[in-house]
Design a protein around this motif. Structure first.
Motif, short mmCIF file in Angstrom:
data_model
loop_
_atom_site.label_atom_id
_atom_site.label_comp_id
_atom_site.label_asym_id
_atom_site.label_seq_id
_atom_site.Cartn_x
_atom_site.Cartn_y
_atom_site.Cartn_z
N GLN A 51 0.84 -1.19 0.00
CA GLN A 51 0.00 0.00 0.00
C GLN A 51 0.88 1.24 0.00
N GLY A 52 0.31 2.38 -0.37
CA GLY A 52 1.07 3.61 -0.40
C GLY A 52 0.19 4.79 -0.72
N ARG A 53 0.82 5.96 -0.89
CA ARG A 53 0.09 7.16 -1.24
C ARG A 53 0.78 7.85 -2.40
N GLY A 54 0.19 8.95 -2.89
CA GLY A 54 0.67 9.60 -4.09
C GLY A 54 2.15 9.92 -4.09
N SER A 55 2.70 10.06 -5.28
CA SER A 55 4.15 10.23 -5.46
C SER A 55 4.56 11.70 -5.47
N ALA A 164 -4.56 9.96 -3.43
CA ALA A 164 -3.94 9.06 -4.42
C ALA A 164 -3.45 7.77 -3.76
N GLN A 165 -4.17 7.30 -2.76
CA GLN A 165 -3.79 6.06 -2.10
C GLN A 165 -4.03 4.86 -3.02
N GLY A 166 -3.22 3.85 -2.84
CA GLY A 166 -3.39 2.61 -3.59
C GLY A 166 -2.95 1.43 -2.75
N LYS A 167 -3.40 0.24 -3.13
CA LYS A 167 -3.00 -0.96 -2.41
C LYS A 167 -3.14 -2.18 -3.30
N SER A 168 -2.44 -3.23 -2.92
CA SER A 168 -2.61 -4.55 -3.52
C SER A 168 -3.19 -5.45 -2.44
N LYS A 169 -4.39 -5.96 -2.70
CA LYS A 169 -5.10 -6.76 -1.71
C LYS A 169 -5.52 -8.09 -2.34
N ASN A 194 -2.78 4.11 -8.65
CA ASN A 194 -3.20 5.41 -8.12
C ASN A 194 -2.01 6.23 -7.63
N LEU A 195 -0.94 5.53 -7.23
CA LEU A 195 0.23 6.21 -6.69
C LEU A 195 0.94 7.06 -7.75
N ASN A 196 0.59 6.87 -9.03
CA ASN A 196 1.21 7.68 -10.08
C ASN A 196 0.79 9.14 -9.98
N ASP A 421 -1.46 13.96 -12.62
CA ASP A 421 -2.48 12.92 -12.56
C ASP A 421 -1.84 11.54 -12.73
N SER A 422 -2.68 10.50 -12.73
CA SER A 422 -2.17 9.13 -12.74
C SER A 422 -1.47 8.75 -14.04
N SER A 423 -1.66 9.56 -15.09
CA SER A 423 -0.96 9.30 -16.36
C SER A 423 0.34 10.07 -16.46
N GLY A 424 0.69 10.82 -15.41
CA GLY A 424 1.93 11.58 -15.42
C GLY A 424 1.82 12.94 -16.06
N GLN A 425 0.60 13.41 -16.30
CA GLN A 425 0.40 14.72 -16.91
C GLN A 425 0.28 15.80 -15.85
#
Length: 564
Positions: A51-55, A164-169, A194-196, A421-425
Motif C-alpha cells: 500500500q502507499g500514497r501519491g508520489s 492518491a492512495q493505492g494498495k494490492s489486496k 493510483n500512486l502515479n 495525474d495518474s498518467s503523469g500529466q
C-alpha cells in the motif's frame, strides 16, 4: 554443505507433513457430517500485500518518493512454493516462512526478486523513501505512523497525496481453520497505479544527488541552494546534517539539530554582500574604476575597521577589491553611496523579506538594519561589507546571485511545478510570481566580470570548475559568538556557472566553519563539475565549452589571498 543438507531435510520434512495433513483433511471433510460442517464454515481471508500514497516527483518526473524495493508475495501453504522459496531465502527468512506455513493461513513474504514456478502472487514492493541517502528530506518531509504528512511537501500536499492512495489486496477463500481452499482462485484488488498521481517539484533529482554528495563531503553543518538562473526554480536544496524520514525519533535526540532546515534559516552574511554594495554603486553612477589605497584598515569617525588578517591590499579598483575582498574599499564605497540608497538596493534584491517557496514552506526574512541605525557611520561601515545586524538565508543569497547572473531580473525561488495525474500529466501548474527587473543589464555585465576575479586569482580560486568557468564571491561572516575561546564564523561561497552562459546560481553555507577554503569553495566546485558532467551525459552541454575567463598574467596578479 552439512548446513545446506540439514536445511533441505527440514524443508522436505515440512512438505511431507503438509502433504499428509492435506490428505487426512481431504479424507475427513469428504465424509458425512465433517464435510457439511466445513462447507458451512468456509469464509474469506484478506491480505493487504502492499500500500502507499501519491508520489512526489522531480522536474523530470523522476521519483523522489515511492521506490520499488523487491517484491512482496501472497503465499499459501504449498509444497512447490515452499521448495522454490527455499532456494532464494536466507536461513532465518526460511525459518520464519516455515513458521508462518505452520500457522496455516495465507501470509505476506518479502523477497528481493520474482520467483518463478510458484503459486504465490507477486507484487512490486514500494518503499516511501530511498533507504540509502534519502533525497531532500527537509523539502519532502515525512509521514506519521498513520501515513499522514507531518512536514514539508508531505504535509503541504497531504490532501492530494492522501487521495492518491493505492494498495494490492488478495482475498482467499479459506476453510474453518483459515487455510486457503485448493482449486479456488483468490480475488485480487490492485489499485497501486493510483500512486502515479502526485506533486511535481522543481528539484532536479540528479542535481540534488550531486549537491548532497558534495555537501556531505565538505560540510559538517551547512546548506546548499541551487537555483535556475532563468526562472528561479529550485534545482537542489540541501541541509546538513540531514535525517532519515523513516526514523525521525533518532534525529530528535541529535545535538546537531538535523531536523533544522538550514537553507531557510538566517545567518550572518559577510563579504558576499559586497556584491550588493557594488551593485548599488554602479546603479548610482559610481565608476568601477574608482580606486582606493588600502593600508589594511580604515578609520570611520574614530572606529577602526580591519581587512581580513589586516592584509594590506594597496591601490585597488572595484574589481580588484572584490577579488581580494578588501573591507576598507567597500566600507569607503558604502559611505560614498549613502545609507538610504544602499538599504533600498538591499531590499530590492530580496534581503529582509521571507520567501514562500510553496504552500507550507517559507524561508526566514532575515534581518536588515533600519535607516536610523545606518545613519551612524560605523553601522553603515559594518553594513557595507555584510557585517553588523544583517542576516540572510541561503535562499536570499542564491537569489542575489540569480539576479546578477540573469541580467538584472530577480525571479522568486519556487519549489512546486504543480499537480500530476495518474498518467503523469501536469494538470494544475502552480502560478509563479512575475520576475522583476531590479538591475540594469549594464550593471550586471560589470558585476559578472568582477565576480570572475575572485575565482580566477582572488579569495575563491578553490571554487573554480574544471571547465566552463564561474563567477562568485567568498565570505567569512563574524557572529560575535565565542565558544571555547574561539569566535564562531559562518563561511560562504555564492556564485554562478558556467561563466559565459550562466545556468545555475549557487549559495553554499558552511555553518560554524573556520575555513571556507576547506568547505564552501570546494563544495561549489564539486557541484559545478558534477552538473557539467551531467549536462554532457544529457546532451545539454555546449561541446565547445571551455574556460570562459582567461587567467591574468602572473605580472597582473598577486598571490591568491586567504579567503576572507
Amino acid at each position: 554443505m552439512e548446513k545446506m543438507h540439514m536445511r533441505m531435510v527440514a524443508v522436505y520434512a515440512v512438505i511431507a507433513i503438509m502433504l499428509t495433513i492435506g490428505a487426512l483433511r481431504v479424507f475427513s471433510i469428504s465424509t458425512g457430517e465433517a464435510y457439511t460442517q466445513a462447507a458451512q464454515q468456509n469464509s474469506s481471508y484478506s491480505l493487504t500485500v502492499t500500500q502507499g500514497r501519491g508520489s512526489i516527483y522531480d522536474c523530470n518526473l523522476q521519483h523522489l518518493t515511492n521506490f520499488q524495493d523487491g517484491y512482496k508475495a501472497a503465499v499459501t501453504a504449498d509444497p512447490q512454493t515452499t521448495t522454490a522459496f527455499s532456494k532464494v531465502l536466507s536461513d532465518s527468512q526460511m525459518q520464519t516462512m516455515l513458521d508462518r506455513i505452520g500457522e496455516g493461513k495465507p501470509f505476506v513474504q518479502k523477497v528481493d526478486e520474482y520467483i518463478p514456478g510458484t503459486k504465490a502472487l507477486f507484487f512490486p514492493n514500494v518503499t516511501r523513501y530511498r533507504e540509502e541517502d534519502p533525497l531532500c528530506p527537509h523539502i519532502i518531509g515525512y509521514v506519521d505512523s498513520d501515513g499522514k504528512g507531518v512536514e514539508g511537501i508531505e504535509a503541504a500536499y497531504d490532501d492530494w497525496l492522501g487521495k492518491a492512495q493505492g494498495k494490492s489486496k488478495v482475498t482467499f477463500s479459506v476453510n474453518a481453520v483459515g487455510e486457503a481452499l485448493a482449486g479456488v482462485e483468490p480475488e485480487v484488488e490492485d489499485t497501486m497505479s493510483n500512486l502515479n498521481s502526485g506533486v511535481m517539484l522543481t528539484i532536479d533529482k540528479d542535481i540534488q544527488d550531486i549537491a548532497q554528495k558534495a555537501a556531505r563531503k565538505y560540510l559538517e553543518k551547512g546548506a546548499v541552494v541551487v537555483l535556475d538562473v532563468r526562472t528561479g526554480a529550485v534545482r537542489a536544496s540541501v541541509s546538513v546534517p540531514d535525517f532519515d524520514p523513516d526514523n525521525v525519533q533518532e534525529a530528535l535526540n541529535d545535538e546537531d539539530s538535523p531536523l533544522l532546515n538550514r537553507t531557510t534559516s538566517a545567518y550572518n552574511v559577510g563579504s558576499v554582500f559586497k556584491l550588493v554594495t557594488a551593485a548599488a554603486a554602479l546603479e548610482n553612477g559610481i565608476s568601477p574604476d574608482r580606486t582606493y589605497d588600502c593600508t589594511g584598515s580604515v578609520d570611520i569617525y574614530g572606529v577602526t575597521f580591519d581587512c581580513y588578517h589586516q592584509r594590506t591590499h594597496g591601490l585597488q579598483n572595484m574589481e580588484g577589491a572584490l577579488a581580494q575582498s578588501c573591507n576598507a574599499y567597500y566600507i569607503t564605497l558604502g559611505q560614498e553611496i549613502g545609507a538610504k540608497k544602499l538599504l533600498d538596493m538591499t531590499a530590492k534584491m530580496g534581503f529582509g523579506s521571507g520567501v514562500t517557496l510553496c504552500d507550507g514552506i517559507q524561508s526566514a526574512s532575515g534581518t536588515l538594519p533600519t535607516l536610523d541605525t545606518l545613519k551612524m557611520p560605523a553601522a553603515l561601515a559594518n553594513f557595507s561589507f555584510g557585517q553588523g545586524e544583517l542576516m540572510a538565508t541561503p535562499y536570499q543569497v542564491a537569489s542575489m546571485v540569480q539576479c546578477i547572473a540573469s541580467g538584472g531580473t530577480l525571479a522568486k525561488p519556487y519549489l512546486v511545478e504543480g499537480l500530476v495525474d495518474s498518467s503523469g500529466q501536469l494538470i494544475e501548474p502552480t502560478q509563479q510570481a512575475q520576475p522583476v527587473q531590479v538591475l540594469s543589464s549594464e550593471t550586471c555585465d560589470a558585476l559578472r566580470l568582477m565576480m570572475a576575479a575572485p575565482v580566477e586569482y582572488g579569495t575563491g580560486t578553490g571554487a573554480k570548475p574544471t571547465i566552463g568557468g564561474a563567477g562568485g564571491k567568498t565570505a567569512t561572516a563574524e557572529t560575535g559568538i565565542l565558544v571555547d575561546g574561539e569566535f564562531v564564523n559562518q563561511t560562504w561561497f555564492a556564485g554562478f556557472f558556467p561563466y559565459d552562459n550562466p545556468q545555475y546560481a549557487v549559495a553554499v553555507l558552511a555553518e560554524d566553519s573556520p575555513k571556507g577554503s576547506e568547505t564552501s569553495t570546494p563544495t561549489f566546485r564539486a557541484i559545478a563539475d558534477g552538473v557539467e558532467q551531467l549536462m554532457m551525459r544529457r546532451g545539454q552541454s555546449d561541446p565547445a565549452l571551455q574556460d570562459a575567463v582567461a587567467v591574468p598574467k602572473a605580472s597582473e596578479q598577486e598571490d591568491a589571498p586567504p579567503q576572507d
